[in-house]
Design a protein around this motif. Structure first.
Motif, PDB file in Angstrom:
ATOM      1  N   ARG A 250     -62.469  -4.056  46.533  1.00  0.00           N
ATOM      2  CA  ARG A 250     -62.740  -3.305  45.299  1.00  0.00           C
ATOM      3  C   ARG A 250     -64.083  -2.578  45.361  1.00  0.00           C
ATOM      4  O   ARG A 250     -64.892  -2.623  44.435  1.00  0.00           O
ATOM      5  CB  ARG A 250     -62.666  -4.215  44.071  1.00  0.00           C
ATOM      6  CG  ARG A 250     -61.314  -4.929  43.921  1.00  0.00           C
ATOM      7  CD  ARG A 250     -61.192  -5.652  42.607  1.00  0.00           C
ATOM      8  NE  ARG A 250     -61.104  -4.714  41.490  1.00  0.00           N
ATOM      9  CZ  ARG A 250     -59.996  -4.085  41.110  1.00  0.00           C
ATOM     10  NH1 ARG A 250     -58.857  -4.272  41.778  1.00  0.00           N
ATOM     11  NH2 ARG A 250     -60.017  -3.264  40.078  1.00  0.00           N
ATOM     12  N   ASP A 251     -64.289  -1.890  46.474  1.00  0.00           N
ATOM     13  CA  ASP A 251     -65.475  -1.052  46.654  1.00  0.00           C
ATOM     14  C   ASP A 251     -64.995   0.358  46.985  1.00  0.00           C
ATOM     15  O   ASP A 251     -64.975   0.766  48.156  1.00  0.00           O
ATOM     16  CB  ASP A 251     -66.355  -1.605  47.775  1.00  0.00           C
ATOM     17  CG  ASP A 251     -67.683  -0.863  47.901  1.00  0.00           C
ATOM     18  OD1 ASP A 251     -67.822   0.212  47.292  1.00  0.00           O
ATOM     19  OD2 ASP A 251     -68.580  -1.374  48.614  1.00  0.00           O
ATOM     20  N   PRO A 252     -64.594   1.137  45.970  1.00  0.00           N
ATOM     21  CA  PRO A 252     -63.998   2.452  46.232  1.00  0.00           C
ATOM     22  C   PRO A 252     -64.957   3.435  46.896  1.00  0.00           C
ATOM     23  O   PRO A 252     -64.525   4.298  47.661  1.00  0.00           O
ATOM     24  CB  PRO A 252     -63.571   2.929  44.838  1.00  0.00           C
ATOM     25  CG  PRO A 252     -64.362   2.121  43.881  1.00  0.00           C
ATOM     26  CD  PRO A 252     -64.607   0.805  44.535  1.00  0.00           C
ATOM     27  N   GLU A 253     -66.249   3.322  46.624  1.00  0.00           N
ATOM     28  CA  GLU A 253     -67.190   4.258  47.238  1.00  0.00           C
ATOM     29  C   GLU A 253     -67.270   4.053  48.746  1.00  0.00           C
ATOM     30  O   GLU A 253     -67.248   5.020  49.513  1.00  0.00           O
ATOM     31  CB  GLU A 253     -68.566   4.103  46.588  1.00  0.00           C
ATOM     32  CG  GLU A 253     -68.593   4.562  45.125  1.00  0.00           C
ATOM     33  CD  GLU A 253     -69.983   4.456  44.526  1.00  0.00           C
ATOM     34  OE1 GLU A 253     -70.862   3.843  45.164  1.00  0.00           O
ATOM     35  OE2 GLU A 253     -70.181   4.979  43.418  1.00  0.00           O
ATOM     36  N   ALA A 254     -67.350   2.781  49.173  1.00  0.00           N
ATOM     37  CA  ALA A 254     -67.392   2.508  50.611  1.00  0.00           C
ATOM     38  C   ALA A 254     -66.070   2.873  51.270  1.00  0.00           C
ATOM     39  O   ALA A 254     -66.042   3.409  52.391  1.00  0.00           O
ATOM     40  CB  ALA A 254     -67.715   1.033  50.847  1.00  0.00           C
TER      41      ALA A 254
END
Length: 382
Positions: free
Chosen positions: A329-333
């Motif tokens: 749940r780390d959309p930026e990475a």
């Protein structure tokens, strides 16, 4: 042969009888001898060519090969040529040059090497190989058939490499049944070469992994290590076996296989640092496949994927990391990893089924800071 495990002759016999066909009639329709078919049905002789299985399936009116093959495999029927693109037609409907003029095996080898270079380095590798491979297969088949005695082994090796290219392209595009056919033919053509019997079996194993045949893939890779004295080829077989074992969630066996590959890398030394990088990348991919997403992210922090020559492998690695960040749940990475895929090979997002799944999962997370960039990336997958 590598694919001995694919077919149970008893299934062929049962289906032949259910269709009311004698063994002689089926043998005549398939183009084989009655005695050969008898041995296959009794299990005394392996049916080791998937193309022959397809001919039998066509005669017996079987569209789903899982009825004949020990696993869920559905290949297209072989009736109407118009249903298929050029890649499918080249595999399913082989032909020879009408004028019987063959290129020299050395010239064919240069064309094959160029095609591999395109696959490993070009940002348009999918488009380029779709355009080149049908003609290259025709060239390699004709050259191998008409080669002089002294060149026959080289001609067979060229043909095996072309089928490997087909298998790699089709597998990477998610067309696994056709990839299985191409990989099977690569194994059959590679019998005379010192390295190719192991290399082609590793490719076949990768296809089997995508088809859910994990145990078969692992056995095939481990058997292939006995066919070559080349350490890096042996290491590649261990890495592919580790991927298959990871899918079965067998952590201890997976780590053992990765350790075997790493020991080979240590022996190869600094001159083959790229192989140790391969081991590191596979360790990350294995962690992702086992659902150990944060472990994969931690391991990736110490890896420089740019040290790999092959950009196709870099792209697969970045996609695995995009999956790990998405599941964490780390959309930026995750979006940053997809950006690296675009930089490496934009076509990966269009042709790789895994890329489309990652983009869809990221859009469901609906992160405001990545929403616009994901829209642009999604256009590449359309």
């Amino acid at each position: 042969m590598a694919s001995d495990f694919l077919v149970d002759g008893g299934r062929i016999m049962a289906m032949r009888r259910s269709r009311g066909l004698s063994r002689r009639i089926l043998a005549n329709l398939v183009g084989c001898s009655e005695e050969w078919l008898r041995l296959v049905e009794k299990g005394a002789r392996p049916l080791d060519r998937l193309s022959t299985v397809m001919r039998i399936a066509d005669v017996l009116r079987v569209n789903d090969l899982s009825e004949l093959v020990g696993g869920p495999i559905t290949l297209p029927a072989t009736g109407d040529h118009g249903e298929y693109d050029e890649i499918s037609q080249a595999l399913l409907f082989p032909r020879l040059c009408a004028d019987e003029v063959a290129e020299s095996v050395h010239r064919v080898h240069r064309h094959v090497s160029s095609a591999w270079e395109i696959w490993q380095r070009s940002p348009r590798r999918y488009t380029e190989l779709h355009r080149r491979l049908p003609a290259l297969l025709l060239m390699a088949e004709t050259s191998a058939r008409l080669a002089k005695a002294a060149d026959q082994e080289a001609g067979a090796a060229n043909l095996a490499q072309v089928y490997r290219l087909f298998a790699t392209l089709l597998r990477s595009s998610g067309r696994h049944p056709l990839a299985l056919l191409a990989a099977d033919r690569a194994v059959a053509a590679a019998t005379a070469d010192l390295l190719l019997p192991a290399v082609t079996r590793a490719e076949l194993a990768e296809v089997l992994i995508h088809l859910g045949r994990y145990a078969d893939a692992r056995r095939l890779c481990l058997a292939a290590t006995e066919l070559t004295a080349d350490p890096s080829t042996t290491g590649t077989c261990y890495l592919t076996a580790a991927l298959a074992t990871a899918e079965e969630n067998d952590l201890l066996q997976t780590e053992e296989l990765l350790n075997r590959a790493r020991k080979i890398g240590d022996r190869l030394g600094a001159g083959r640092a790229d192989f140790l990088t391969e081991v590191d990348l596979h360790t990350v991919v294995v962690a992702v496949r086992m659902g150990r997403y944060r472990q994969a992210i931690r391991l990736a922090a110490d890896i420089d994927a740019a040290r790999l020559f092959a950009k196709d492998r870099q792209a697969r690695y970045f996609l695995s990391l995009a999956t790990a960040h998405t599941m964490d749940r780390d959309p930026e990475a995750a979006t940053a990893m997809l950006r690296k895929v675009v930089e490496t090979c934009p076509e990966e997002l269009k042709y790789s089924p895994g890329a489309g799944r990652v983009v869809q999962q990221l859009r469901l997370l609906d992160c405001e800071t990545t929403r616009g960039e994901l829209r642009e990336i999604a256009r590449l997958t359309a």
